[in-house]
Write an enzyme that holds these catalytic residues in place. Structure first.
Site, short mmCIF file in Angstrom:
data_model
loop_
_atom_site.label_atom_id
_atom_site.label_comp_id
_atom_site.label_asym_id
_atom_site.label_seq_id
_atom_site.Cartn_x
_atom_site.Cartn_y
_atom_site.Cartn_z
N ILE A 11 0.87 -1.25 0.04
CA ILE A 11 0.05 0.13 0.09
C ILE A 11 0.83 1.30 -0.06
CG2 ILE A 11 -1.80 1.08 1.08
CD1 ILE A 11 -2.46 -1.57 2.50
N ASN A 31 12.71 -0.80 6.63
CA ASN A 31 13.43 -1.82 6.54
C ASN A 31 13.60 -2.84 5.75
OD1 ASN A 31 11.50 -3.30 7.60
ND2 ASN A 31 12.31 -3.68 9.75
N PHE A 79 2.72 3.47 7.33
CA PHE A 79 2.06 1.97 7.07
C PHE A 79 3.04 1.07 7.75
CE2 PHE A 79 1.38 4.70 3.29
CZ PHE A 79 -0.02 4.16 3.24
N SER A 123 -7.22 -1.07 10.52
CA SER A 123 -7.78 -2.38 9.70
C SER A 123 -9.12 -2.48 10.19
CB SER A 123 -6.91 -3.43 9.96
OG SER A 123 -7.52 -4.60 9.73
N TYR A 147 -2.17 -9.40 16.05
CA TYR A 147 -2.08 -8.21 14.98
C TYR A 147 -3.15 -7.47 15.13
CZ TYR A 147 -2.65 -6.01 10.47
OH TYR A 147 -3.17 -5.02 9.57
N LYS A 151 -3.38 -3.08 16.21
CA LYS A 151 -3.84 -2.11 15.57
C LYS A 151 -4.99 -1.16 16.43
CE LYS A 151 -2.20 -2.51 11.48
NZ LYS A 151 -1.18 -1.59 11.15
N TYR A 175 -8.88 0.09 6.64
CA TYR A 175 -8.87 -0.50 5.52
C TYR A 175 -9.74 -1.89 5.51
CZ TYR A 175 -4.32 1.84 5.38
OH TYR A 175 -3.27 2.49 5.33
N ASN A 177 -10.47 -4.75 2.27
CA ASN A 177 -9.46 -5.83 1.62
C ASN A 177 -8.82 -5.32 0.21
OD1 ASN A 177 -11.20 -7.34 3.49
ND2 ASN A 177 -10.27 -9.10 2.93
P1 NAD Z 1 3.46 -4.78 3.44
O1 NAD Z 1 4.09 -5.53 4.34
O2 NAD Z 1 3.41 -4.54 1.99
O3 NAD Z 1 4.09 -3.43 3.95
C1 NAD Z 1 4.51 -2.86 5.31
C2 NAD Z 1 5.97 -2.43 5.03
O4 NAD Z 1 6.48 -1.99 6.51
C3 NAD Z 1 7.11 -3.53 4.53
O5 NAD Z 1 7.63 -2.84 3.20
C4 NAD Z 1 7.84 -3.71 5.66
O6 NAD Z 1 9.19 -3.89 5.10
C5 NAD Z 1 8.01 -2.52 6.33
N1 NAD Z 1 8.22 -2.53 7.91
C6 NAD Z 1 7.53 -3.46 8.75
N2 NAD Z 1 8.15 -3.33 9.92
C7 NAD Z 1 9.01 -2.18 9.70
C8 NAD Z 1 9.81 -1.33 10.66
N3 NAD Z 1 9.96 -1.73 11.79
N4 NAD Z 1 10.68 -0.49 10.30
C9 NAD Z 1 10.53 -0.07 9.06
N5 NAD Z 1 9.88 -0.69 7.92
C10 NAD Z 1 8.80 -1.93 8.46
O7 NAD Z 1 1.81 -4.35 3.87
P2 NAD Z 1 0.67 -3.42 3.27
O8 NAD Z 1 -0.27 -4.47 2.81
O9 NAD Z 1 1.22 -2.54 2.46
O10 NAD Z 1 0.09 -2.97 4.66
C11 NAD Z 1 0.56 -1.64 4.98
C12 NAD Z 1 -0.13 -1.26 6.34
O11 NAD Z 1 -1.47 -1.36 6.30
C13 NAD Z 1 0.07 -2.16 7.53
O12 NAD Z 1 0.16 -1.17 8.54
C14 NAD Z 1 -0.94 -2.97 7.68
O13 NAD Z 1 -1.20 -3.63 8.92
C15 NAD Z 1 -2.00 -2.22 7.01
N6 NAD Z 1 -3.33 -2.85 6.60
C16 NAD Z 1 -2.96 -3.67 5.41
C17 NAD Z 1 -4.09 -4.49 5.07
C18 NAD Z 1 -4.00 -5.25 3.76
O14 NAD Z 1 -4.74 -6.31 3.71
N7 NAD Z 1 -3.10 -5.29 2.91
C19 NAD Z 1 -5.37 -4.15 5.48
C20 NAD Z 1 -5.52 -3.42 6.72
C21 NAD Z 1 -4.55 -2.98 7.25
C1 UD1 Z 2 -7.35 -10.27 5.99
C2 UD1 Z 2 -6.83 -10.37 7.43
C3 UD1 Z 2 -7.53 -9.09 8.13
C4 UD1 Z 2 -7.55 -8.07 7.64
C5 UD1 Z 2 -8.64 -8.22 6.16
C6 UD1 Z 2 -8.79 -6.84 5.71
C7 UD1 Z 2 -5.81 -12.60 7.42
C8 UD1 Z 2 -5.96 -13.87 8.01
N1 UD1 Z 2 -6.82 -11.64 7.59
O1 UD1 Z 2 -8.53 -11.17 6.23
O2 UD1 Z 2 -6.86 -9.27 9.22
O3 UD1 Z 2 -8.57 -7.24 8.46
O4 UD1 Z 2 -7.94 -9.08 5.45
O5 UD1 Z 2 -7.51 -6.68 5.07
O6 UD1 Z 2 -5.06 -12.23 6.79
N2 UD1 Z 2 -10.03 -17.55 1.20
C9 UD1 Z 2 -9.93 -18.89 0.59
N3 UD1 Z 2 -8.87 -19.41 0.13
C10 UD1 Z 2 -7.52 -18.65 0.34
C11 UD1 Z 2 -7.56 -17.60 0.99
C12 UD1 Z 2 -8.84 -17.05 1.27
O7 UD1 Z 2 -11.15 -19.29 0.24
O8 UD1 Z 2 -6.68 -19.29 -0.21
C13 UD1 Z 2 -11.20 -16.73 1.60
C14 UD1 Z 2 -11.24 -16.40 3.07
O9 UD1 Z 2 -11.86 -17.47 3.84
C15 UD1 Z 2 -12.18 -15.30 3.04
C16 UD1 Z 2 -11.81 -14.53 1.64
O10 UD1 Z 2 -11.24 -15.51 0.80
O11 UD1 Z 2 -13.45 -15.68 3.23
C17 UD1 Z 2 -10.92 -13.42 1.99
O12 UD1 Z 2 -9.68 -13.99 2.57
P1 UD1 Z 2 -8.42 -12.99 2.64
O13 UD1 Z 2 -8.03 -12.57 1.43
O14 UD1 Z 2 -7.28 -13.87 3.83
O15 UD1 Z 2 -8.86 -11.99 3.77
P2 UD1 Z 2 -9.63 -11.82 5.05
O16 UD1 Z 2 -10.00 -13.12 5.59
O17 UD1 Z 2 -10.65 -10.68 5.04
#
Ligand code: NAD
Ligand code: UD1
Length: 335
Positions: A11, A31, A79, A123, A147, A151, A175, A177
């Site tokens: 992101i 990092n 992030f 999240s 986790y 948050k 956020y 998904n």
């Molecule tokens: P990501 O892992 O791709 O990005 C996170 C980045 O942070 C990585 O590049 C990692 O190397 C870096 N990082 C982690 N710990 C660090 C530290 N101590 N110092 C410096 N860098 C560090 O994940 P993302 O999907 O881009 O998520 C970004 C943010 O959004 C996160 O806080 C995550 O928890 C939150 N979030 C993600 C999702 C999702 O589904 N992707 C959903 C809800 C919230």
């Molecule tokens: C993930 C995160 C959650 C976060 C949310 C929104 C995990 C375990 N949880 O959950 O913390 O808040 O995204 O960012 O990572 N599925 C399958 N087969 C697969 C993978 C997933 O059927 O191989 C299904 C799951 O059961 C679910 C849906 O697909 O119904 C989405 O799954 P996933 O992408 O892991 O997201 P969340 O479960 O919503």
């Protein structure tokens, strides 16, 4: 100057591009524990701007102080965090140390350096799973994983900080998904090892890296029995950060919003949309429910629309098209 932590992540990199395209001066830190340095060349290829980047840990207070001495930072988008829910259950202390340590050190240095504007990645996982859907910002909170607790605790820490120092303004962005990728196909999601999340798993099946998708449960109380989620295009999500930043910088105070589309789609809906967008078949098998999953959740996105004047623009088909372009142009991610 805007500071992005976790800037080379999924992101973070998309948000970095949107900020540069909007003319912001940005410095990124990471990092690289879950991302690849090659992201920087890709960002430059998209924006024609050489990204300013420093490899560092956000938990390192001295490194943060040097960074704030080097640049005059007006606002931070934070992030940097570890995000694998399952791993957090097995290694809770690593998650608390990294995610809470990061926000603690960062906000302490921000206070010291008189930088009071923060956009925080929260999240949908902070909502109590017993809430009715759609999830609204005022609903009860709770978590089922370390986790998720990091948050929730971070949100609480930031609220307490705001009370102690009213100069602080924080955007709490919850956020749903995120999927999809930049339309160039140059940046996208590049998970390490076997993907836990649905879309990267599907794209790896499509490219031939995995034989089939396991769908976790076909007996949920949803329209087709498979789990329902609110998938949002990562570029829409990135643009939500720009809106939140502008909101904070215009002096309106703090804000707490969901960033989702407000629509729920099932696993099978996503598989069908992906097959159409990629012109590939996704073989799948039904498997038992995954521990900790719930049937359905999606956002009420009215507040973001009203207060930030933001709404998601891209539909599910477009999310699939862009995810597939990224995966097919980069079969091995950034490597
Ligand atoms: P990501 O892992 O791709 O990005 C996170 C980045 O942070 C990585 O590049 C990692 O190397 C870096 N990082 C982690 N710990 C660090 C530290 N101590 N110092 C410096 N860098 C560090 O994940 P993302 O999907 O881009 O998520 C970004 C943010 O959004 C996160 O806080 C995550 O928890 C939150 N979030 C993600 C999702 C999702 O589904 N992707 C959903 C809800 C919230
Ligand atoms: C993930 C995160 C959650 C976060 C949310 C929104 C995990 C375990 N949880 O959950 O913390 O808040 O995204 O960012 O990572 N599925 C399958 N087969 C697969 C993978 C997933 O059927 O191989 C299904 C799951 O059961 C679910 C849906 O697909 O119904 C989405 O799954 P996933 O992408 O892991 O997201 P969340 O479960 O919503």
């Amino acid at each position: 100057m805007i500071l992005i932590t976790g800037a080379t992540g999924y992101i973070g990199s998309h948000t970095w591009v949107e900020l540069l395209n909007a003319g912001y001066d940005v410095v990124g830190i990471d990092n690289l524990c879950n991302s690849n340095i090659k992201v920087l060349d890709r960002i430059e290829a998209i924006t024609s701007v050489k990204p300013k980047f420093i490899e560092m840990n956000v938990c390192n207070s001295n490194a943060l102080k040097s960074l704030f001495n080097l640049y005059s930072i007006d606002a931070v988008i934070h992030f940097a965090a570890l995000k694998a829910v399952g791993k957090s259950v097995n290694n809770p202390l690593e998650y608390y140390k990294n995610n809470l340590g990061g926000i603690l050190e960062l906000t302490q240095v921000m206070s010291e350096k008189n930088c009071f504007t923060l956009v925080f990645s929260s999240s949908a996982t902070v909502y109590d799973a017993n809430n009715p859907i759609p999830y609204q910002e005022g609903m009860p909170l709770g978590s089922t994983s370390p986790y998720g607790w990091t948050k929730l605790m971070s949100e609480q820490m930031l609220r307490d900080l705001e009370i102690s120092n009213p100069n602080f303004s924080v955007a709490y962005l919850r956020y749903f998904n995120p999927i999809g990728a930049h339309e160039s196909g140059f940046i996208g999601e590049d998970p390490l090892g076997i993907p836990n999340n649905l879309m990267p798993y599907i794209t790896q099946v499509a490219i031939g890296k995995r034989p089939h998708l396991s769908i976790y449960g076909n007996d949920w109380l949803t329209h087709d029995g498979t789990g329902v989620r609110d998938y949002i295009h990562v570029v829409d999500l990135a643009r939500g950060h720009l809106k939140a930043l502008n909101y904070l910088m215009s002096g309106k105070g703090s804000i707490l919003v969901n960033l989702g589309t407000g629509k729920g789609f099932s696993v099978l809906d996503l598989v069908k949309a992906f097959e159409k967008a990629s012109n590939r078949k996704i073989p799948y098998q039904f498997a038992p429910r995954r521990i900790g999953d719930i049937a359905a959740f999606y956002s009420d996105s009215a507040r973001a629309q009203k207060d930030l004047n933001w709404r998601a623009e891209y539909d599910l088909y477009r999310m699939c098209e862009d995810s597939w372009r990224w995966q097919s142009m980069n079969p091995n991610g950034y490597e």
